[in-house]
Scaffold this active site. Structure first.
Site, PDB file in Angstrom:
ATOM      1  CD  GLU A  53      -3.105  -0.727   0.797  1.00 62.46           C
ATOM      2  OE1 GLU A  53      -3.651   0.101  -0.132  1.00 62.46           O
ATOM      3  OE2 GLU A  53      -3.730  -1.967   0.728  1.00 62.46           O
TER       4      GLU A  53
HETATM    5 ZN   LIG Z   1      -6.538  -1.126  -3.635  1.00 62.82          ZN
END
Ligand SMILES: [Zn+2]
Length: 268
Positions: free
Chosen positions: A240
Protein backbone atom coordinates in the site's frame (compact mmCIF):
# COMPACT_ATOMS: atom_id res chain seq x y z
CA UNK A 1 -12.66 8.93 6.81
CA UNK A 2 -13.61 6.34 4.27
CA UNK A 3 -12.99 5.90 0.60
CA UNK A 4 -15.51 6.98 -1.97
CA UNK A 5 -15.89 4.32 -4.66
CA UNK A 6 -16.59 6.95 -7.33
CA UNK A 7 -14.36 9.87 -6.46
CA UNK A 8 -12.16 10.39 -9.50
CA UNK A 9 -8.41 10.84 -9.22
CA UNK A 10 -5.95 11.85 -11.90
CA UNK A 11 -2.24 12.47 -11.63
CA UNK A 12 0.35 13.45 -14.19
CA UNK A 13 3.44 11.28 -14.58
CA UNK A 14 6.66 12.96 -15.64
CA UNK A 15 8.24 9.52 -16.09
CA UNK A 16 5.66 8.34 -18.60
CA UNK A 17 4.59 11.81 -19.81
CA UNK A 18 0.89 11.17 -19.51
CA UNK A 19 -2.05 11.18 -17.14
CA UNK A 20 -2.56 8.28 -14.73
CA UNK A 21 -5.78 7.13 -16.45
CA UNK A 22 -4.33 7.07 -20.00
CA UNK A 23 -5.06 3.43 -20.74
CA UNK A 24 -4.11 3.69 -24.42
CA UNK A 25 -0.60 4.82 -23.56
CA UNK A 26 -0.40 2.23 -20.77
CA UNK A 27 -1.37 -0.64 -23.07
CA UNK A 28 0.93 0.56 -25.86
CA UNK A 29 3.96 0.76 -23.55
CA UNK A 30 3.05 -2.57 -21.95
CA UNK A 31 2.92 -4.18 -25.37
CA UNK A 32 6.39 -2.82 -26.15
CA UNK A 33 7.76 -4.49 -23.00
CA UNK A 34 5.98 -7.75 -23.85
CA UNK A 35 7.61 -7.73 -27.28
CA UNK A 36 11.04 -6.89 -25.89
CA UNK A 37 10.87 -9.63 -23.25
CA UNK A 38 9.01 -12.09 -25.47
CA UNK A 39 6.37 -12.51 -22.75
CA UNK A 40 3.43 -14.79 -23.41
CA UNK A 41 0.28 -12.65 -23.50
CA UNK A 42 -3.03 -14.21 -22.70
CA UNK A 43 -6.39 -12.44 -22.61
CA UNK A 44 -8.22 -14.08 -19.69
CA UNK A 45 -11.41 -12.19 -20.50
CA UNK A 46 -12.75 -8.78 -21.35
CA UNK A 47 -14.64 -6.14 -19.40
CA UNK A 48 -16.43 -3.57 -21.56
CA UNK A 49 -14.06 -4.46 -24.39
CA UNK A 50 -10.93 -4.04 -22.24
CA UNK A 51 -8.74 -7.14 -21.81
CA UNK A 52 -7.69 -8.65 -18.49
CA UNK A 53 -4.18 -9.69 -19.48
CA UNK A 54 -1.98 -12.39 -18.01
CA UNK A 55 1.67 -12.09 -19.03
CA UNK A 56 4.04 -14.97 -18.44
CA UNK A 57 7.67 -15.99 -18.86
CA UNK A 58 8.39 -17.13 -22.42
CA UNK A 59 9.31 -20.69 -21.35
CA UNK A 60 8.10 -21.74 -17.94
CA UNK A 61 10.17 -24.50 -16.36
CA UNK A 62 8.94 -26.93 -13.69
CA UNK A 63 12.19 -26.62 -11.71
CA UNK A 64 11.94 -22.86 -11.15
CA UNK A 65 9.99 -20.90 -8.53
CA UNK A 66 6.68 -19.50 -9.78
CA UNK A 67 5.55 -16.08 -8.62
CA UNK A 68 2.70 -13.77 -9.57
CA UNK A 69 2.60 -9.96 -9.47
CA UNK A 70 -0.73 -8.21 -9.88
CA UNK A 71 -1.91 -4.61 -9.84
CA UNK A 72 -4.77 -2.36 -10.79
CA UNK A 73 -7.62 -3.95 -8.82
CA UNK A 74 -8.74 -0.49 -7.70
CA UNK A 75 -9.03 2.13 -10.41
CA UNK A 76 -7.74 5.10 -8.41
CA UNK A 77 -4.61 3.20 -7.30
CA UNK A 78 -2.85 3.98 -10.55
CA UNK A 79 0.77 3.81 -9.41
CA UNK A 80 0.45 0.00 -9.24
CA UNK A 81 0.02 -0.64 -12.97
CA UNK A 82 2.45 2.13 -13.93
CA UNK A 83 4.91 0.77 -11.38
CA UNK A 84 4.57 -2.66 -12.96
CA UNK A 85 5.40 -1.11 -16.32
CA UNK A 86 8.43 0.62 -14.80
CA UNK A 87 9.52 -2.64 -13.16
CA UNK A 88 9.22 -4.50 -16.48
CA UNK A 89 11.33 -1.89 -18.25
CA UNK A 90 14.20 -2.80 -15.91
CA UNK A 91 13.87 -6.57 -16.37
CA UNK A 92 16.40 -8.38 -18.53
CA UNK A 93 15.36 -11.55 -20.38
CA UNK A 94 17.90 -13.67 -18.49
CA UNK A 95 15.69 -13.51 -15.42
CA UNK A 96 13.36 -16.05 -16.99
CA UNK A 97 16.09 -18.66 -16.63
CA UNK A 98 15.70 -18.29 -12.85
CA UNK A 99 12.02 -17.66 -12.16
CA UNK A 100 8.63 -18.34 -13.73
CA UNK A 101 7.19 -14.85 -13.61
CA UNK A 102 3.51 -14.14 -14.19
CA UNK A 103 1.92 -10.69 -14.22
CA UNK A 104 -1.65 -9.42 -14.06
CA UNK A 105 -1.02 -5.75 -14.87
CA UNK A 106 -4.49 -4.21 -14.84
CA UNK A 107 -7.40 -6.01 -13.23
CA UNK A 108 -9.94 -3.19 -13.18
CA UNK A 109 -9.58 -1.42 -16.52
CA UNK A 110 -12.94 0.34 -16.36
CA UNK A 111 -12.10 1.83 -12.97
CA UNK A 112 -8.60 2.77 -14.19
CA UNK A 113 -10.03 4.74 -17.13
CA UNK A 114 -12.37 6.65 -14.81
CA UNK A 115 -9.77 6.99 -12.07
CA UNK A 116 -12.19 5.64 -9.49
CA UNK A 117 -11.97 2.75 -7.11
CA UNK A 118 -14.71 0.37 -8.20
CA UNK A 119 -15.48 -0.92 -11.68
CA UNK A 120 -18.10 0.90 -13.76
CA UNK A 121 -20.76 -1.46 -12.40
CA UNK A 122 -20.07 -0.18 -8.89
CA UNK A 123 -18.40 -3.38 -7.68
CA UNK A 124 -15.17 -3.92 -5.76
CA UNK A 125 -12.96 -6.18 -7.90
CA UNK A 126 -10.82 -7.23 -4.93
CA UNK A 127 -13.58 -9.02 -3.04
CA UNK A 128 -15.45 -12.27 -3.43
CA UNK A 129 -12.53 -14.62 -4.13
CA UNK A 130 -12.40 -16.50 -0.85
CA UNK A 131 -15.81 -17.90 0.00
CA UNK A 132 -17.25 -17.93 3.51
CA UNK A 133 -15.39 -14.85 4.78
CA UNK A 134 -17.92 -12.16 3.97
CA UNK A 135 -20.99 -11.72 1.79
CA UNK A 136 -19.11 -10.44 -1.25
CA UNK A 137 -19.75 -12.16 -4.55
CA UNK A 138 -17.17 -12.26 -7.33
CA UNK A 139 -17.36 -9.28 -9.69
CA UNK A 140 -17.12 -9.58 -13.46
CA UNK A 141 -13.33 -9.30 -13.10
CA UNK A 142 -13.30 -11.79 -10.24
CA UNK A 143 -15.28 -14.33 -12.23
CA UNK A 144 -12.76 -14.09 -15.05
CA UNK A 145 -9.84 -14.62 -12.65
CA UNK A 146 -11.61 -17.44 -10.79
CA UNK A 147 -12.34 -19.16 -14.11
CA UNK A 148 -8.56 -19.35 -14.47
CA UNK A 149 -8.08 -20.34 -10.84
CA UNK A 150 -5.84 -23.35 -11.42
CA UNK A 151 -3.60 -21.39 -13.76
CA UNK A 152 -3.25 -18.52 -11.26
CA UNK A 153 -2.69 -20.90 -8.34
CA UNK A 154 0.14 -22.60 -10.23
CA UNK A 155 1.56 -19.19 -11.23
CA UNK A 156 1.63 -18.02 -7.59
CA UNK A 157 2.84 -21.26 -5.99
CA UNK A 158 5.95 -19.59 -4.52
CA UNK A 159 4.42 -16.20 -3.85
CA UNK A 160 1.87 -13.56 -4.74
CA UNK A 161 2.46 -9.80 -4.62
CA UNK A 162 -0.44 -7.48 -5.34
CA UNK A 163 0.16 -3.74 -5.45
CA UNK A 164 -2.42 -1.34 -4.09
CA UNK A 165 -2.46 2.26 -2.94
CA UNK A 166 -4.28 4.11 -0.21
CA UNK A 167 -5.64 7.52 -1.20
CA UNK A 168 -6.21 8.45 2.45
CA UNK A 169 -2.68 7.87 3.69
CA UNK A 170 0.56 9.80 3.85
CA UNK A 171 2.49 6.70 5.01
CA UNK A 172 3.08 3.25 3.56
CA UNK A 173 2.10 -0.15 4.97
CA UNK A 174 1.94 -3.80 3.92
CA UNK A 175 -0.52 -6.67 4.22
CA UNK A 176 1.55 -9.81 4.35
CA UNK A 177 1.07 -13.53 4.70
CA UNK A 178 3.67 -16.01 5.91
CA UNK A 179 3.22 -19.41 7.57
CA UNK A 180 4.41 -18.17 10.98
CA UNK A 181 3.25 -16.14 13.97
CA UNK A 182 5.04 -12.87 13.24
CA UNK A 183 6.20 -11.12 10.07
CA UNK A 184 9.44 -12.73 8.89
CA UNK A 185 12.11 -11.94 6.31
CA UNK A 186 9.66 -11.84 3.43
CA UNK A 187 7.46 -9.22 5.08
CA UNK A 188 10.43 -7.22 6.34
CA UNK A 189 12.14 -7.07 2.98
CA UNK A 190 9.05 -5.93 1.10
CA UNK A 191 8.18 -3.26 3.67
CA UNK A 192 11.84 -2.24 3.57
CA UNK A 193 11.56 -1.59 -0.17
CA UNK A 194 8.52 0.65 0.38
CA UNK A 195 10.19 2.40 3.32
CA UNK A 196 12.95 3.63 1.01
CA UNK A 197 10.33 5.96 -0.51
CA UNK A 198 7.86 6.64 2.30
CA UNK A 199 7.61 6.70 6.06
CA UNK A 200 5.99 3.61 7.52
CA UNK A 201 2.52 3.99 9.05
CA UNK A 202 2.29 4.33 12.83
CA UNK A 203 0.44 1.62 14.74
CA UNK A 204 -3.27 2.27 14.19
CA UNK A 205 -6.37 0.74 12.70
CA UNK A 206 -6.64 0.98 8.94
CA UNK A 207 -9.88 -0.29 7.40
CA UNK A 208 -10.66 -2.04 10.66
CA UNK A 209 -7.34 -3.92 10.76
CA UNK A 210 -4.62 -3.29 13.31
CA UNK A 211 -1.35 -2.13 11.76
CA UNK A 212 1.72 -3.15 13.77
CA UNK A 213 5.14 -1.88 12.73
CA UNK A 214 3.71 -1.25 9.26
CA UNK A 215 2.22 -4.73 8.86
CA UNK A 216 -1.27 -6.13 8.72
CA UNK A 217 -0.28 -9.75 9.13
CA UNK A 218 -2.13 -12.90 8.04
CA UNK A 219 -5.43 -11.10 7.65
CA UNK A 220 -7.73 -13.30 5.60
CA UNK A 221 -10.55 -11.39 3.91
CA UNK A 222 -12.13 -12.34 0.58
CA UNK A 223 -9.41 -10.57 -1.43
CA UNK A 224 -7.55 -11.98 -4.42
CA UNK A 225 -4.31 -12.28 -2.46
CA UNK A 226 -5.90 -13.98 0.58
CA UNK A 227 -7.54 -16.48 -1.78
CA UNK A 228 -4.21 -17.36 -3.45
CA UNK A 229 -2.48 -17.79 -0.09
CA UNK A 230 -5.31 -20.04 1.10
CA UNK A 231 -4.91 -21.89 -2.20
CA UNK A 232 -1.27 -22.68 -1.46
CA UNK A 233 0.94 -19.70 -2.28
CA UNK A 234 3.92 -19.95 0.11
CA UNK A 235 3.92 -16.24 0.86
CA UNK A 236 1.77 -13.27 -0.07
CA UNK A 237 1.80 -9.52 0.18
CA UNK A 238 -0.34 -6.55 -0.66
CA UNK A 239 1.65 -3.33 -0.75
CA UNK A 240 0.00 0.00 0.00
CA UNK A 241 1.67 3.18 -1.21
CA UNK A 242 0.28 6.48 0.07
CA UNK A 243 -1.61 8.17 -2.76
CA UNK A 244 -1.50 11.59 -1.11
CA UNK A 245 2.17 11.61 -2.15
CA UNK A 246 3.82 12.43 -5.48
CA UNK A 247 2.68 10.13 -8.30
CA UNK A 248 6.10 9.37 -9.80
CA UNK A 249 7.51 8.60 -6.37
CA UNK A 250 4.66 6.13 -5.91
CA UNK A 251 5.39 4.57 -9.30
CA UNK A 252 9.04 4.10 -8.34
CA UNK A 253 8.07 2.60 -4.96
CA UNK A 254 5.74 0.11 -6.65
CA UNK A 255 8.48 -0.82 -9.10
CA UNK A 256 10.93 -1.23 -6.21
CA UNK A 257 8.67 -3.52 -4.17
CA UNK A 258 8.12 -5.73 -7.24
CA UNK A 259 11.87 -5.96 -7.79
CA UNK A 260 12.39 -6.79 -4.10
CA UNK A 261 9.79 -9.56 -4.36
CA UNK A 262 11.68 -11.09 -7.28
CA UNK A 263 15.02 -10.70 -5.50
CA UNK A 264 13.63 -12.36 -2.36
CA UNK A 265 12.33 -15.27 -4.45
CA UNK A 266 15.68 -15.73 -6.21
CA UNK A 267 17.51 -15.75 -2.86
CA UNK A 268 15.45 -18.69 -1.52
ZN1 LIG B 1 -6.74 -1.18 -3.34
Amino acid sequence: MSRSPYQRYSWQSEIFECASHDIDRFMALLDEECQRLNLKQRVLGKVEGQPLLLLQSPNASAGLPSILISSGFHGEEAAGPWGLLHFLSGVSPEIFERVNLSLLPLNNPTGFIKGHRFNIFGENPNRGYLAGVDDAKPTIEGKILLEHGQLLQAASKDGILTCHEDVLQTHTYLYSFEPRQQPGAFSQQLLGALAESFDVAMDADIDGCPVNNGFIFNHFDSSFEAWLVRSGAKVGACSETPATQNFDRRILANSAVMQRFVDFTLAQ
